[in-house]
Design a protein around this motif. Structure first.
Motif, PDB file in Angstrom:
ATOM      1  N   LEU A  50       0.844  -1.201   0.000  1.00 43.58           N
ATOM      2  CA  LEU A  50       0.000   0.000   0.000  1.00 43.58           C
ATOM      3  C   LEU A  50       0.876   1.246   0.000  1.00 43.58           C
ATOM      4  CD1 LEU A  50      -2.725  -1.181   2.539  1.00 43.58           C
ATOM      5  CD2 LEU A  50      -3.106  -0.634   0.133  1.00 43.58           C
ATOM      6  N   ALA A  51       1.912   1.239   0.826  1.00 44.44           N
ATOM      7  CA  ALA A  51       2.812   2.399   0.898  1.00 44.44           C
ATOM      8  C   ALA A  51       3.466   2.636  -0.465  1.00 44.44           C
ATOM      9  CB  ALA A  51       3.868   2.182   1.981  1.00 44.44           C
ATOM     10  N   GLU A  52       3.853   1.540  -1.128  1.00 43.99           N
ATOM     11  CA  GLU A  52       4.479   1.678  -2.458  1.00 43.99           C
ATOM     12  C   GLU A  52       3.504   2.263  -3.470  1.00 43.99           C
ATOM     13  OE1 GLU A  52       5.852  -2.276  -3.129  1.00 43.99           O
ATOM     14  OE2 GLU A  52       7.558  -2.010  -1.745  1.00 43.99           O
ATOM     15  N   GLN A  53       2.208   2.046  -3.229  1.00 40.76           N
ATOM     16  CA  GLN A  53       1.193   2.589  -4.147  1.00 40.76           C
ATOM     17  C   GLN A  53       0.753   3.994  -3.749  1.00 40.76           C
ATOM     18  OE1 GLN A  53      -1.035  -1.191  -3.560  1.00 40.76           O
ATOM     19  NE2 GLN A  53      -1.601  -0.938  -5.692  1.00 40.76           N
ATOM     20  N   VAL A  57      -0.117   5.066  -0.495  1.00 38.74           N
ATOM     21  CA  VAL A  57      -0.915   5.212   0.736  1.00 38.74           C
ATOM     22  C   VAL A  57      -0.008   5.714   1.855  1.00 38.74           C
ATOM     23  CG1 VAL A  57      -2.102   3.859   2.521  1.00 38.74           C
ATOM     24  CG2 VAL A  57      -2.690   3.544   0.114  1.00 38.74           C
ATOM     25  N   ARG A  58      -0.486   6.723   2.577  1.00 39.15           N
ATOM     26  CA  ARG A  58       0.351   7.299   3.644  1.00 39.15           C
ATOM     27  C   ARG A  58      -0.138   6.912   5.033  1.00 39.15           C
ATOM     28  NH1 ARG A  58       2.871  11.956   1.537  1.00 39.15           N
ATOM     29  NH2 ARG A  58       4.431  11.463   3.087  1.00 39.15           N
ATOM     30  N   GLU A  59      -1.389   6.475   5.117  1.00 37.14           N
ATOM     31  CA  GLU A  59      -1.972   6.180   6.429  1.00 37.14           C
ATOM     32  C   GLU A  59      -2.753   4.865   6.363  1.00 37.14           C
ATOM     33  OE1 GLU A  59      -4.407   9.320   8.399  1.00 37.14           O
ATOM     34  OE2 GLU A  59      -5.971   7.799   8.397  1.00 37.14           O
ATOM     35  N   VAL A  60      -2.498   3.978   7.317  1.00 32.31           N
ATOM     36  CA  VAL A  60      -3.301   2.752   7.368  1.00 32.31           C
ATOM     37  C   VAL A  60      -4.099   2.722   8.670  1.00 32.31           C
ATOM     38  CG1 VAL A  60      -1.882   1.268   5.893  1.00 32.31           C
ATOM     39  CG2 VAL A  60      -1.373   1.402   8.337  1.00 32.31           C
ATOM     40  N   THR A  61      -5.303   2.156   8.585  1.00 29.29           N
ATOM     41  CA  THR A  61      -6.097   1.880   9.785  1.00 29.29           C
ATOM     42  C   THR A  61      -6.178   0.373   9.925  1.00 29.29           C
ATOM     43  OG1 THR A  61      -7.404   3.867   9.432  1.00 29.29           O
ATOM     44  CG2 THR A  61      -8.314   2.243  10.942  1.00 29.29           C
ATOM     45  N   LEU A  62      -5.608  -0.139  11.012  1.00 22.93           N
ATOM     46  CA  LEU A  62      -5.616  -1.580  11.253  1.00 22.93           C
ATOM     47  C   LEU A  62      -6.963  -1.951  11.867  1.00 22.93           C
ATOM     48  CD1 LEU A  62      -2.030  -1.871  12.794  1.00 22.93           C
ATOM     49  CD2 LEU A  62      -2.706  -2.056  10.390  1.00 22.93           C
ATOM     50  N   GLY A  66       7.659   5.069   4.144  1.00 18.66           N
ATOM     51  CA  GLY A  66       6.613   5.653   3.287  1.00 18.66           C
ATOM     52  C   GLY A  66       5.293   5.812   4.016  1.00 18.66           C
ATOM     53  N   LEU A  67       5.009   4.952   4.963  1.00 23.09           N
ATOM     54  CA  LEU A  67       3.796   5.139   5.769  1.00 23.09           C
ATOM     55  C   LEU A  67       4.069   6.235   6.785  1.00 23.09           C
ATOM     56  CD1 LEU A  67       2.172   1.737   6.816  1.00 23.09           C
ATOM     57  CD2 LEU A  67       1.420   3.357   5.086  1.00 23.09           C
ATOM     58  N   GLU A  68       3.103   7.126   6.959  1.00 27.65           N
ATOM     59  CA  GLU A  68       3.312   8.245   7.877  1.00 27.65           C
ATOM     60  C   GLU A  68       2.463   8.130   9.131  1.00 27.65           C
ATOM     61  OE1 GLU A  68       5.436  10.586   7.325  1.00 27.65           O
ATOM     62  OE2 GLU A  68       5.839  10.482   5.162  1.00 27.65           O
ATOM     63  N   SER A 105      -7.743  28.872  15.589  1.00 30.82           N
ATOM     64  CA  SER A 105      -6.460  29.592  15.589  1.00 30.82           C
ATOM     65  C   SER A 105      -5.264  28.675  15.812  1.00 30.82           C
ATOM     66  CB  SER A 105      -6.440  30.765  16.570  1.00 30.82           C
ATOM     67  OG  SER A 105      -6.064  30.319  17.841  1.00 30.82           O
ATOM     68  N   ARG A 106      -5.485  27.408  16.082  1.00 32.96           N
ATOM     69  CA  ARG A 106      -4.355  26.479  16.206  1.00 32.96           C
ATOM     70  C   ARG A 106      -3.815  26.111  14.827  1.00 32.96           C
ATOM     71  NH1 ARG A 106      -5.504  24.382  21.356  1.00 32.96           N
ATOM     72  NH2 ARG A 106      -5.971  26.343  22.357  1.00 32.96           N
ATOM     73  N   ARG A 107      -2.545  25.832  14.808  1.00 34.95           N
ATOM     74  CA  ARG A 107      -1.926  25.307  13.609  1.00 34.95           C
ATOM     75  C   ARG A 107      -1.838  23.798  13.774  1.00 34.95           C
ATOM     76  NH1 ARG A 107       3.383  27.672  10.668  1.00 34.95           N
ATOM     77  NH2 ARG A 107       4.335  25.647  10.308  1.00 34.95           N
ATOM     78  N   MET A 108      -2.314  23.064  12.804  1.00 36.64           N
ATOM     79  CA  MET A 108      -2.358  21.608  12.940  1.00 36.64           C
ATOM     80  C   MET A 108      -1.878  20.938  11.668  1.00 36.64           C
ATOM     81  SD  MET A 108      -6.108  21.365  14.682  1.00 36.64           S
ATOM     82  CE  MET A 108      -5.986  19.960  15.745  1.00 36.64           C
ATOM     83  N   GLN A 109      -1.361  19.737  11.850  1.00 34.55           N
ATOM     84  CA  GLN A 109      -0.933  18.985  10.680  1.00 34.55           C
ATOM     85  C   GLN A 109      -2.094  18.150  10.151  1.00 34.55           C
ATOM     86  OE1 GLN A 109       0.856  15.080  10.860  1.00 34.55           O
ATOM     87  NE2 GLN A 109       2.774  15.977  10.125  1.00 34.55           N
ATOM     88  N   ILE A 110      -2.325  18.242   8.839  1.00 31.72           N
ATOM     89  CA  ILE A 110      -3.345  17.354   8.254  1.00 31.72           C
ATOM     90  C   ILE A 110      -2.716  16.500   7.152  1.00 31.72           C
ATOM     91  CG2 ILE A 110      -5.303  18.875   8.772  1.00 31.72           C
ATOM     92  CD1 ILE A 110      -5.323  19.654   5.784  1.00 31.72           C
ATOM     93  N   LEU A 111      -3.337  15.356   6.923  1.00 32.09           N
ATOM     94  CA  LEU A 111      -3.008  14.544   5.755  1.00 32.09           C
ATOM     95  C   LEU A 111      -4.155  14.751   4.778  1.00 32.09           C
ATOM     96  CD1 LEU A 111      -1.404  12.382   4.200  1.00 32.09           C
ATOM     97  CD2 LEU A 111      -2.636  10.640   5.499  1.00 32.09           C
ATOM     98  N   VAL A 112      -3.845  15.256   3.595  1.00 35.49           N
ATOM     99  CA  VAL A 112      -4.902  15.620   2.639  1.00 35.49           C
ATOM    100  C   VAL A 112      -5.365  14.364   1.891  1.00 35.49           C
ATOM    101  CG1 VAL A 112      -5.521  17.098   0.701  1.00 35.49           C
ATOM    102  CG2 VAL A 112      -3.854  17.894   2.409  1.00 35.49           C
TER     103      VAL A 112
END
Ligand code: SAH
Ligand code: F3S
Length: 471
Positions: A192-195, A197-202, A236-238, A388-395
């Motif tokens: 999945l990472a090679e394709q 995908v950055r996030e997996v849900t187990l 590759g997975l984040e 007003s918080r700065r947050m990291q998102i995965l788009v």
């Protein structure tokens, strides 16, 4: 080649199963239809957790049969998943238009059975038998999420549940616990990472029981924590999420994992069901209110910004006003970001269905409305605190409600909508929250493109989020 339309009811496990069946059929040359009207094969992937879910799927099938059979007699209609498993042949007897009933251990046979039905070799197929090894039999994905390349994926790590909570039909529909091996899961995640995908849900019904029999505890770490470590190492997975853990199996090794594994996001779905010890005991949950609160405080000690969600059942047999108020008080105390509220529904062959003091529906409705307003009030407050918080998102892709805007998720699993473009898909980026709605955050598009926000975050392991974090 034929086209197939699959409609999914219920949990993420069902979404994953539908996706795997779709991938299996696409590999055989099927196309995916956008609605039942354009399909040669219509499959309903069903849920049995509450009667309501079953009735909805039954009603839908009846409507489809009435609608399509007349104009296209050759269309193949099938039920699969939990209701298919629990009702089996009864479904064909009740709805003679149904051609296929495919149980929860038989998803990998879908293509063969459809072949038989479409070619006329068989008239009906009902298969709900147990199948050894079925937990590893489906691992294909169709990676076209949100109108383009998928950024996130569900990975099934185990099937079934042995807990037998007294209200729950899942141990019957999904069978006993069976875990996939760590190398098998890791190789799926790596692919999945090679394709891209950055996030997996187990996924599993009770992931804290993962590998309980097959993988002995090593250096104090359960099989599940050993799996998390192996997935953490995949390049590759984040981000790693999982659902659902059970409070009973939530050991200190799992709490500790949040200290050591940066890809493990600060988000936990931990089903509590009730805040009353008396009810928890009747439910056979295997923990107390105090133990549940202890786990929450340990998790928050390790990751103060933990996003927490839960499942709650309203109106379990014998639930008194006092029991219910304990659940309300627990919700106020924990301050969940959100909760899935279920009105108790008696399920076939479960001990709770035979309990004498069933709660009247009017009382369930009234309690449901009260707890919903507490959950919404707390949730709205917690979401508003992020402005007003700065947050990291995965788009992930375009927003569901407004395709002109993009959506991503924070590490603590809050949806963020912003004015982005398709080039942002798959990126981890910083945004600044400007507005909050009910369970959605809105980010300022201008901030997205500021130097140092969209580009530099890849160097940072994570930007924590949540009310405790003040940048
Ligand atoms: N451990 C599983 C639970 C599956 S059922 C998981 O989370 O993946 C999902 C939720 O449905 C349960 O947590 C419970 O809150 C609810 N539920 C299960 N049986 C129910 C019933 N008979 N009536 C109402 N809600 C029910
Ligand atoms: Fe159901 Fe309880 Fe298992 S809710 S899935 S029996 S942990």
């Amino acid at each position: 080649m034929p086209s197939v339309y699959i409609k999914t009811y219920g949990c993420q496990m069902n979404e994953r199963d539908s996706e795997a069946v779709a991938a299996q059929l696409v590999a055989k040359g099927y196309t995916l239809a956008v609605s039942e009207h354009a399909a040669d094969v219509v499959l309903l992937n069903t849920c049995s957790v509450r009667d309501n879910a079953e009735q909805t799927a039954l009603g839908k099938m009846q409507a489809i049969a009435g609608d399509l059979r007349r104009s296209r007699p050759d269309v193949v209609l099938g039920f699969m998943g939990c209701m298919a498993q629990s009702r089996g042949r009864e479904l064909v007897d009740r709805l003679p238009d149904v051609d296929l009933v495919l149980g929860t251990q038989k998803f990998h046979r879908a293509a063969d059975y459809l072949d038989d039905l479409l070619s006329g070799r068989r008239e009906k197929v009902v298969d709900v038998e147990a199948e050894p090894g079925s937990e590893s039999a489906i691992r294909e994905h169709v990676l076209n999420g949100r109108g383009g390349r998928a950024v996130t994926a569900f990975v099934s790590i185990m099937q079934g549940c042995n807990q037998h909570c007294t209200f729950c039909i899942v141990p019957f529909t999904r069978g006993p616990e069976r875990s996939r091996t760590i190398p098998d899961i890791v190789s799926e995640c790596r692919q999945l990472a090679e394709q891209g995908v950055r996030e997996v849900t187990l996924l599993g019904q009770i992931v804290t029981s993962y590998g309980r029999r097959e993988r002995p505890i090593q250096e104090g770490k359960s099989g599940f924590v050993q799996l998390l470590e192996a997935v953490q190492a995949i390049e590759g997975l984040e981000r790693i999420r999982f659902t659902s853990p059970h409070p009973k199996g939530y050991g200190d090794d799992l709490v500790e994992a949040y200290k050591r594994l940066p890809k493990l996001v600060e988000s936990a779905h931990l089903p509590v069901q009730s805040g009353s010890n008396r009810v928890l005991k009747l439910m056979h949950r295997g923990y107390t209110r105090e133990r549940f609160l202890e786990i929450i405080s340990k998790l928050r000690a390790v990751r103060p910004n933990m996003g927490l969600t839960t499942d709650i059942i309203v109106g379990f047999p014998g639930e008194t006003e006092a029991d219910f108020e304990e659940t309300l008080a627990l919700c106020r105390e924990v301050e969940f970001d959100n909760a899935f509220l279920f009105k108790y529904s008696p399920r076939k062959d479960t001990p709770a269905a035979a309990m004498s003091d069933q709660v009247p529906i009017e009382v369930i409705e009234e309690r449901h409305a009260r707890i919903l307003s507490v959950i919404n009030e707390v949730g709205a407050r917690r979401y508003a605190a992020l402005i007003s918080r700065r947050m990291q998102i995965l788009v992930e892709g375009p927003s569901k409600k407004n395709a002109a805007r993009m959506m991503g998720r924070t590490r603590c699993n809050r949806i963020v909508v912003f004015d982005g473009a398709d080039r942002h898909r798959g990126q981890l980026m910083d945004v600044q929250i400007v507005k909050s709605g009910l369970f959605t955050l809105y980010a300022d598009p201008a901030i997205v493109n500021l130097p140092g926000s969209g580009t530099s975050v890849h160097d940072e392991p994570f930007v924590p989020c949540g009310p405790a974090h003040r940048p």
